[in-house]
Scaffold this active site. Structure first.
Site, PDB file in Angstrom:
ATOM      1  CE  LYS A 192      -3.186 -32.334  11.243  1.00 19.55           C
ATOM      2  NZ  LYS A 192      -2.866 -31.993  12.777  1.00 19.55           N
ATOM      3  CE  LYS A 231      -9.912 -32.264  15.872  1.00 19.41           C
ATOM      4  NZ  LYS A 231     -10.048 -30.990  16.288  1.00 19.41           N
ATOM      5  CB  THR A 249      -5.574 -32.865  15.442  1.00 17.59           C
ATOM      6  OG1 THR A 249      -6.311 -32.246  16.128  1.00 17.59           O
ATOM      7  CG2 THR A 249      -6.575 -33.844  14.459  1.00 17.59           C
ATOM      8  CG  LEU A 272       4.218 -32.243  18.812  1.00 14.17           C
ATOM      9  CD1 LEU A 272       5.312 -33.517  18.919  1.00 14.17           C
ATOM     10  CD2 LEU A 272       5.188 -30.909  19.329  1.00 14.17           C
ATOM     11  N   PRO A 273       2.345 -30.439  15.221  1.00  9.94           N
ATOM     12  CG  PRO A 273       3.346 -29.206  14.020  1.00  9.94           C
ATOM     13  CD  PRO A 273       3.536 -30.069  14.970  1.00  9.94           C
TER      14      PRO A 273
HETATM   15  P1  NAD Z   1       1.327 -24.781  15.445  1.00  8.53           P
HETATM   16  O1  NAD Z   1       2.107 -25.110  14.456  1.00  8.53           O
HETATM   17  O2  NAD Z   1       1.044 -23.221  15.820  1.00  8.53           O
HETATM   18  O3  NAD Z   1       2.281 -25.392  16.710  1.00  8.53           O
HETATM   19  C1  NAD Z   1       2.891 -26.563  16.727  1.00  8.53           C
HETATM   20  C2  NAD Z   1       4.277 -26.327  17.288  1.00  8.53           C
HETATM   21  O4  NAD Z   1       4.888 -27.555  17.389  1.00  8.53           O
HETATM   22  C3  NAD Z   1       5.258 -25.428  16.679  1.00  8.53           C
HETATM   23  O5  NAD Z   1       5.380 -24.219  17.458  1.00  8.53           O
HETATM   24  C4  NAD Z   1       6.388 -26.354  16.397  1.00  8.53           C
HETATM   25  O6  NAD Z   1       7.685 -25.426  16.378  1.00  8.53           O
HETATM   26  C5  NAD Z   1       6.334 -27.336  17.481  1.00  8.53           C
HETATM   27  N1  NAD Z   1       6.946 -28.530  17.172  1.00  8.53           N
HETATM   28  C6  NAD Z   1       7.008 -29.317  16.044  1.00  8.53           C
HETATM   29  N2  NAD Z   1       7.698 -30.528  16.299  1.00  8.53           N
HETATM   30  C7  NAD Z   1       8.385 -30.484  17.450  1.00  8.53           C
HETATM   31  C8  NAD Z   1       9.426 -31.022  18.080  1.00  8.53           C
HETATM   32  N3  NAD Z   1       9.659 -32.283  17.532  1.00  8.53           N
HETATM   33  N4  NAD Z   1       9.681 -30.572  19.326  1.00  8.53           N
HETATM   34  C9  NAD Z   1       9.263 -29.486  19.931  1.00  8.53           C
HETATM   35  N5  NAD Z   1       8.396 -28.766  19.373  1.00  8.53           N
HETATM   36  C10 NAD Z   1       7.891 -29.189  18.038  1.00  8.53           C
HETATM   37  O7  NAD Z   1       0.155 -25.626  15.508  1.00  8.53           O
HETATM   38  P2  NAD Z   1      -1.275 -25.538  16.315  1.00  8.53           P
HETATM   39  O8  NAD Z   1      -2.051 -24.747  15.804  1.00  8.53           O
HETATM   40  O9  NAD Z   1      -0.886 -25.331  17.810  1.00  8.53           O
HETATM   41  O10 NAD Z   1      -1.725 -26.922  16.427  1.00  8.53           O
HETATM   42  C11 NAD Z   1      -1.418 -27.955  17.271  1.00  8.53           C
HETATM   43  C12 NAD Z   1      -2.314 -29.016  17.161  1.00  8.53           C
HETATM   44  O11 NAD Z   1      -3.585 -28.938  17.246  1.00  8.53           O
HETATM   45  C13 NAD Z   1      -2.293 -29.562  15.575  1.00  8.53           C
HETATM   46  O12 NAD Z   1      -2.313 -31.110  15.597  1.00  8.53           O
HETATM   47  C14 NAD Z   1      -3.725 -29.018  14.958  1.00  8.53           C
HETATM   48  O13 NAD Z   1      -4.352 -29.847  13.978  1.00  8.53           O
HETATM   49  C15 NAD Z   1      -4.371 -29.100  16.372  1.00  8.53           C
HETATM   50  N6  NAD Z   1      -5.698 -28.134  16.251  1.00  8.53           N
HETATM   51  C16 NAD Z   1      -5.408 -26.977  16.206  1.00  8.53           C
HETATM   52  C17 NAD Z   1      -6.378 -26.021  16.160  1.00  8.53           C
HETATM   53  C18 NAD Z   1      -6.334 -24.685  15.585  1.00  8.53           C
HETATM   54  O14 NAD Z   1      -7.619 -23.997  15.431  1.00  8.53           O
HETATM   55  N7  NAD Z   1      -5.205 -24.117  15.411  1.00  8.53           N
HETATM   56  C19 NAD Z   1      -7.699 -26.569  16.619  1.00  8.53           C
HETATM   57  C20 NAD Z   1      -7.707 -27.691  17.062  1.00  8.53           C
HETATM   58  C21 NAD Z   1      -6.731 -28.531  16.964  1.00  8.53           C
END
Ligand code: NAD
Length: 294
Positions: free
Chosen positions: A246, A171, A96, A65-66
């Site tokens: 973030k 991390k 994260t 999740l975000p």
């Molecule tokens: P994203 O916004 O693309 O995906 C998150 C998903 O979670 C969304 O589709 C949202 O609708 C869903 N969501 C939120 N609350 C929810 C709930 N209660 N029930 C069901 N679904 C729910 O974000 P992302 O890029 O996939 O990142 C996810 C995590 O990974 C974050 O914590 C981010 O910091 C971490 N991260 C991202 C990257 C990157 O490059 N994108 C790299 C390393 C770590």
């Protein structure tokens, strides 16, 4: 075959869940966004109608999740999932989030007899797609061992950092250091260029000298020095400034709650905040170099 519940099928979670399906696991997933669930369904992930239905009859629950507030509300909020889970289920949160939130949720899970680990990732969307992520895990050894076969289908490196929350701490420390050395690298190259040096020549000298670091090695922030780096494609793609900000915010929370001094991390956060205020939130984080380009 073991059944996996996967909540959060976004940019990272979608491809991670797909890799589990491709490796032969039975995966049921859920996301609040119809667009995310549609894409996931096309990749062979069964879609549940809500979070509570996702966890019926699963052996493992993964969340991606975000931010902290999403994880806290999913597990501990009104109608939170922890109260609905069978104690045999292993919970793996890959989001994260703040170490304090990870510990709070995992400790409540423990009170209810549940097993939970934090397993944030490094490697970005490409790593998620190609199953080359690095997992930085916090939790009891027996739970980490149970999670390994699954994590190995989504990544190539798995580090056990310590007890619950330790994955998030490691991390946050890593990404704070990454921001600091990227800012320093951009500043040093610009200083050299403004004093008449060629950016490629200077980068090579520093890469092989005591200033050498990962940014100089594989991610040079100066345009044209490294063909494969985001700097050579107008800073598009890569690890976005908004995500770096973030993570620097999480570092600040962790430093405040542990009374740690992080002056360099604070300065890096301020510099990334300025980039966001200039509207550059969706550029790669090496675009910090733009501050020093004429
Ligand atoms: P994203 O916004 O693309 O995906 C998150 C998903 O979670 C969304 O589709 C949202 O609708 C869903 N969501 C939120 N609350 C929810 C709930 N209660 N029930 C069901 N679904 C729910 O974000 P992302 O890029 O996939 O990142 C996810 C995590 O990974 C974050 O914590 C981010 O910091 C971490 N991260 C991202 C990257 C990157 O490059 N994108 C790299 C390393 C770590």
């Amino acid at each position: 075959m073991k059944k996996i519940g996967f909540i959060g099928l976004g940019n990272m979670g979608g491809p991670m869940a797909t890799n589990l399906v491709n490796a032969g696991w039975d995966v049921i997933g859920f996301d609040l966004l119809a667009e995310a669930t549609k894409k996931a369904e096309q990749k062979g992930i069964q879609i549940a109608k809500d979070a509570a239905s996702t966890v019926k009859n699963v052996d493992v629950l993964i969340s991606m999740l975000p931010a902290s507030k999403n994880v806290e509300s999913l597990y501990l909020g009104e109608d939170g999932l922890l109260s609905k889970l069978d104690t045999s289920i292993l919970i793996i949160d890959c989001s994260t989030i703040a170490p304090d939130t990870a510990r709070k949720v995992a400790n409540q899970a423990k009170v209810l007899g549940l097993s939970m680990i934090d397993a944030p990732v490094s490697g970005g969307v490409v790593g998620a797609q190609e199953a080359t992520l690095t997992f930085i895990v916090g939790g009891a050894t027996e739970n980490v061992e149970k999670a390994k076969p699954l994590l190995e289908n989504m990544g190539k490196n798995i580090f056990h950092a310590g007890d619950v929350g330790a994955g998030q701490v490691a991390k946050v420390c890593n990404n704070m250091l990454l921001a600091i050395h990227m800012c320093g690298t951009a500043e040093a190259i610009a200083l050299g260029v403004k004093n008449g040096l060629d950016a490629s020549v200077l980068s090579e000298i520093m890469r092989k000298s005591s200033g050498g670091n990962w940014s100089l090695e594989v991610y040079n922030p100066y345009p044209g020095v490294m063909d494969t780096a985001p700097a050579s494609r107008n800073y598009e793609g890569g690890f976005l400034n908004k995500l770096m900000l973030k993570d620097l915010g999480l570092a600040k929370e962790a430093s405040d709650s542990s009374n740690s001094e992080t002056p360099m991390g604070d300065l890096a956060r301020q510099l990334y905040q300025e980039l966001i205020e200039q509207g550059l939130e969706n550029l790669d984080f090496s675009s910090i170099q733009k501050k020093y380009l004429d």
